[in-house]
Design an enzyme around this catalytic site. Structure first.
Site, PDB file in Angstrom:
ATOM      1  N   ASP A  38       3.194  25.095  23.729  1.00  0.00           N
ATOM      2  CA  ASP A  38       1.974  25.593  23.066  1.00  0.00           C
ATOM      3  C   ASP A  38       1.187  26.386  24.095  1.00  0.00           C
ATOM      4  O   ASP A  38       1.404  26.246  25.305  1.00  0.00           O
ATOM      5  CB  ASP A  38       1.131  24.404  22.534  1.00  0.00           C
ATOM      6  CG  ASP A  38       0.283  24.783  21.326  1.00  0.00           C
ATOM      7  OD1 ASP A  38      -0.636  25.602  21.497  1.00  0.00           O
ATOM      8  OD2 ASP A  38       0.537  24.277  20.221  1.00  0.00           O
ATOM      9  N   ASN A  91       7.404  26.880  15.052  1.00  0.00           N
ATOM     10  CA  ASN A  91       6.261  26.565  14.187  1.00  0.00           C
ATOM     11  C   ASN A  91       4.960  27.227  14.629  1.00  0.00           C
ATOM     12  O   ASN A  91       4.044  27.360  13.819  1.00  0.00           O
ATOM     13  CB  ASN A  91       6.139  25.019  14.205  1.00  0.00           C
ATOM     14  CG  ASN A  91       4.784  24.508  13.835  1.00  0.00           C
ATOM     15  OD1 ASN A  91       4.452  24.434  12.659  1.00  0.00           O
ATOM     16  ND2 ASN A  91       3.975  24.151  14.826  1.00  0.00           N
ATOM     17  N   TYR A 157      -0.599  38.093   7.813  1.00  0.00           N
ATOM     18  CA  TYR A 157      -0.058  36.733   7.682  1.00  0.00           C
ATOM     19  C   TYR A 157       1.076  36.734   6.665  1.00  0.00           C
ATOM     20  O   TYR A 157       2.177  36.240   6.934  1.00  0.00           O
ATOM     21  CB  TYR A 157      -1.169  35.758   7.265  1.00  0.00           C
ATOM     22  CG  TYR A 157      -0.729  34.309   7.295  1.00  0.00           C
ATOM     23  CD1 TYR A 157      -0.708  33.595   8.495  1.00  0.00           C
ATOM     24  CD2 TYR A 157      -0.330  33.653   6.131  1.00  0.00           C
ATOM     25  CE1 TYR A 157      -0.292  32.269   8.520  1.00  0.00           C
ATOM     26  CE2 TYR A 157       0.079  32.328   6.161  1.00  0.00           C
ATOM     27  CZ  TYR A 157       0.090  31.633   7.355  1.00  0.00           C
ATOM     28  OH  TYR A 157       0.516  30.321   7.385  1.00  0.00           O
ATOM     29  N   LYS A 161       5.069  36.127   7.421  1.00  0.00           N
ATOM     30  CA  LYS A 161       5.769  34.973   6.852  1.00  0.00           C
ATOM     31  C   LYS A 161       6.931  35.413   5.949  1.00  0.00           C
ATOM     32  O   LYS A 161       7.956  34.728   5.874  1.00  0.00           O
ATOM     33  CB  LYS A 161       4.788  34.075   6.103  1.00  0.00           C
ATOM     34  CG  LYS A 161       3.749  33.404   7.017  1.00  0.00           C
ATOM     35  CD  LYS A 161       4.410  32.522   8.071  1.00  0.00           C
ATOM     36  CE  LYS A 161       3.400  31.746   8.897  1.00  0.00           C
ATOM     37  NZ  LYS A 161       4.034  30.882   9.921  1.00  0.00           N
TER      38      LYS A 161
HETATM   39  N1  LIG Z   1      -1.957  24.725   7.472  1.00  0.00           N
HETATM   40  C1  LIG Z   1      -1.462  25.362   6.443  1.00  0.00           C
HETATM   41  O1  LIG Z   1      -2.068  25.379   5.359  1.00  0.00           O
HETATM   42  C2  LIG Z   1      -0.122  26.070   6.544  1.00  0.00           C
HETATM   43  C3  LIG Z   1       0.530  26.433   5.358  1.00  0.00           C
HETATM   44  C4  LIG Z   1       1.762  27.096   5.458  1.00  0.00           C
HETATM   45  C5  LIG Z   1       2.302  27.362   6.701  1.00  0.00           C
HETATM   46  N2  LIG Z   1       1.624  27.004   7.819  1.00  0.00           N
HETATM   47  C6  LIG Z   1       2.237  27.329   9.100  1.00  0.00           C
HETATM   48  O2  LIG Z   1       2.471  26.142   9.825  1.00  0.00           O
HETATM   49  C7  LIG Z   1       2.529  26.424  11.218  1.00  0.00           C
HETATM   50  C8  LIG Z   1       1.688  25.397  11.962  1.00  0.00           C
HETATM   51  O3  LIG Z   1       0.338  25.561  11.588  1.00  0.00           O
HETATM   52  P1  LIG Z   1      -0.686  24.344  11.447  1.00  0.00           P
HETATM   53  O4  LIG Z   1      -1.134  24.316  10.059  1.00  0.00           O
HETATM   54  O5  LIG Z   1      -0.127  23.108  12.058  1.00  0.00           O
HETATM   55  O6  LIG Z   1      -1.906  24.944  12.293  1.00  0.00           O
HETATM   56  P2  LIG Z   1      -2.519  24.555  13.702  1.00  0.00           P
HETATM   57  O7  LIG Z   1      -3.492  25.631  13.996  1.00  0.00           O
HETATM   58  O8  LIG Z   1      -2.973  23.144  13.694  1.00  0.00           O
HETATM   59  O9  LIG Z   1      -1.277  24.650  14.726  1.00  0.00           O
HETATM   60  C9  LIG Z   1      -0.771  25.853  15.211  1.00  0.00           C
HETATM   61  C10 LIG Z   1      -0.393  25.657  16.673  1.00  0.00           C
HETATM   62  O10 LIG Z   1       0.195  26.877  17.168  1.00  0.00           O
HETATM   63  C11 LIG Z   1      -0.303  27.101  18.473  1.00  0.00           C
HETATM   64  N3  LIG Z   1      -0.200  28.508  18.853  1.00  0.00           N
HETATM   65  C12 LIG Z   1      -0.949  29.554  18.400  1.00  0.00           C
HETATM   66  N4  LIG Z   1      -0.570  30.696  19.002  1.00  0.00           N
HETATM   67  C13 LIG Z   1       0.439  30.369  19.862  1.00  0.00           C
HETATM   68  C14 LIG Z   1       1.240  31.116  20.761  1.00  0.00           C
HETATM   69  N5  LIG Z   1       1.054  32.446  20.928  1.00  0.00           N
HETATM   70  N6  LIG Z   1       2.196  30.467  21.461  1.00  0.00           N
HETATM   71  C15 LIG Z   1       2.376  29.124  21.325  1.00  0.00           C
HETATM   72  N7  LIG Z   1       1.630  28.371  20.498  1.00  0.00           N
HETATM   73  C16 LIG Z   1       0.681  28.981  19.777  1.00  0.00           C
HETATM   74  C17 LIG Z   1      -1.762  26.630  18.395  1.00  0.00           C
HETATM   75  O11 LIG Z   1      -2.331  26.436  19.680  1.00  0.00           O
HETATM   76  C18 LIG Z   1      -1.627  25.363  17.563  1.00  0.00           C
HETATM   77  O12 LIG Z   1      -1.392  24.230  18.363  1.00  0.00           O
HETATM   78  C19 LIG Z   1       2.058  27.872  11.371  1.00  0.00           C
HETATM   79  O13 LIG Z   1       3.173  28.715  11.550  1.00  0.00           O
HETATM   80  C20 LIG Z   1       1.380  28.149  10.041  1.00  0.00           C
HETATM   81  O14 LIG Z   1       1.380  29.519   9.730  1.00  0.00           O
HETATM   82  C21 LIG Z   1       0.447  26.347   7.778  1.00  0.00           C
END
Ligand SMILES: NC(=O)c1ccc[n+]([C@@H]2O[C@H](COP(=O)([O-])OP(=O)(O)OC[C@H]3O[C@@H](n4cnc5c(N)ncnc54)[C@H](O)[C@@H]3O)[C@@H](O)[C@H]2O)c1
Length: 253
Positions: A38, A91, A157, A161
């Site tokens: 991360d 992720n 976004y 995706k």
């Molecule tokens: N939360 C939702 O509603 C949702 C829905 C569909 C998909 N997603 C996808 O799930 C995945 C995880 O998201 P989440 O909901 O756990 O959000 P989150 O913000 O809690 O976690 C995302 C993590 O990615 C890390 N990150 C960001 N940029 C980075 C980089 N350049 N290099 C390494 N790490 C990096 C952040 O520091 C964070 O820890 C994402 O790809 C998001 O698009 C989330």
């Protein structure tokens, strides 16, 4: 799934929070050793400590998934620390601004595409050769329902995706002969800091999202983690190239 992943090694990008943290913990509970990466050092080290406190093995590496050298070092660390690579959850992701198409800035476009799409490609670029060397592996990339249908909230976004779905299918075809399975998951809204950001920015968006869930609620990160670990396990041995909605019925409408 008690101990069914014993002896295996998993990489999780974006492991400091949300889905990445929940999946790191789930992998460890299933017996795998976990390398989590991360840009958030505090959160990443905290996830690693949560795992090692249970007696399981985990290591954190600071890596920006947009940077090839960081991603290469992440995979090298897994090999040096645990000697193998069996699974990966690609992720790490960001939401970007909520600006509409014509107001979206070039900088924000590059940032969102860099993390969400280039980051997934770079991760697979370095993970797949190690998996091929050991005769196979399983990768889960994180797309979104915004990878299957359009989004009202962010053009970059949704584009990134949708791109993850295309990259996943292509990788699945190219590496199926080498025993590497590649799938992606397409979650609807999950209770994480990303959703918090979206709802804080515009509470009406949160209300609309909830109203559009056929099952009337958001997912927990743990519900997503269950699916990821199952997709990596031998229980899913004939699944590759899938873009699996994990969405409470959102895309069935
Ligand atoms: N939360 C939702 O509603 C949702 C829905 C569909 C998909 N997603 C996808 O799930 C995945 C995880 O998201 P989440 O909901 O756990 O959000 P989150 O913000 O809690 O976690 C995302 C993590 O990615 C890390 N990150 C960001 N940029 C980075 C980089 N350049 N290099 C390494 N790490 C990096 C952040 O520091 C964070 O820890 C994402 O790809 C998001 O698009 C989330």
């Amino acid at each position: 799934m008690p101990d069914s992943l014993a002896g295996k090694v998993a990489i999780v990008t974006g492991g400091a929070a949300g889905i990445g943290r929940a999946t790191s913990l789930k992998f460890a509970r299933a017996g795998a050793r976990v390398v989590l990466a991360d840009v958030d050092v505090v959160g990443g080290e905290e996830t690693a400590q949560l795992i090692t406190a249970t007696g399981a093995d985990a290591a954190f590496v600071k890596a920006d998934v947009r940077v090839a050298a960081d991603v290469e070092a992440m995979v090298a660390m897994a090999m040096q620390t645990f000697g193998s690579l069996d699974f990966a959850l690609n992720n790490a992701g960001v939401l970007g601004s909520g600006a509409a198409m014509i107001d979206f800035t070039e900088d924000d476009w590059d940032y969102v595409m860099g993390v969400n799409l280039k980051g997934v490609w770079l991760s697979m670029k370095y993970e797949i050769p190690e998996m091929m060397r050991r005769g196979g592996g399983a990768i889960v990339n994180v797309s979104s329902v915004a990878g299957l249908v359009g989004s009202q909230h962010s053009p970059a976004y949704a584009a990134s995706k949708h791109g993850v779905v295309g990259l996943t299918k292509t990788a699945a075809l190219q590496y199926a002969p080498h025993g590497v399975r590649v799938n992606c998951i397409c979650p609807a809204a999950v209770l994480s800091s990303m959703l918090e950001t979206l709802v804080t920015r515009n509470p009406q968006v949160g209300e609309r999202l909830l109203a559009s869930q056929p099952n009337g609620r958001f997912a927990s990160p743990e519900e997503i983690a269950e699916v990821v670990v199952w997709l990596c396990s031998d229980a899913a041995s004939f699944i590759t190239g899938a873009a699996l909605p994990v969405d409470g019925g959102y895309t069935a409408q």
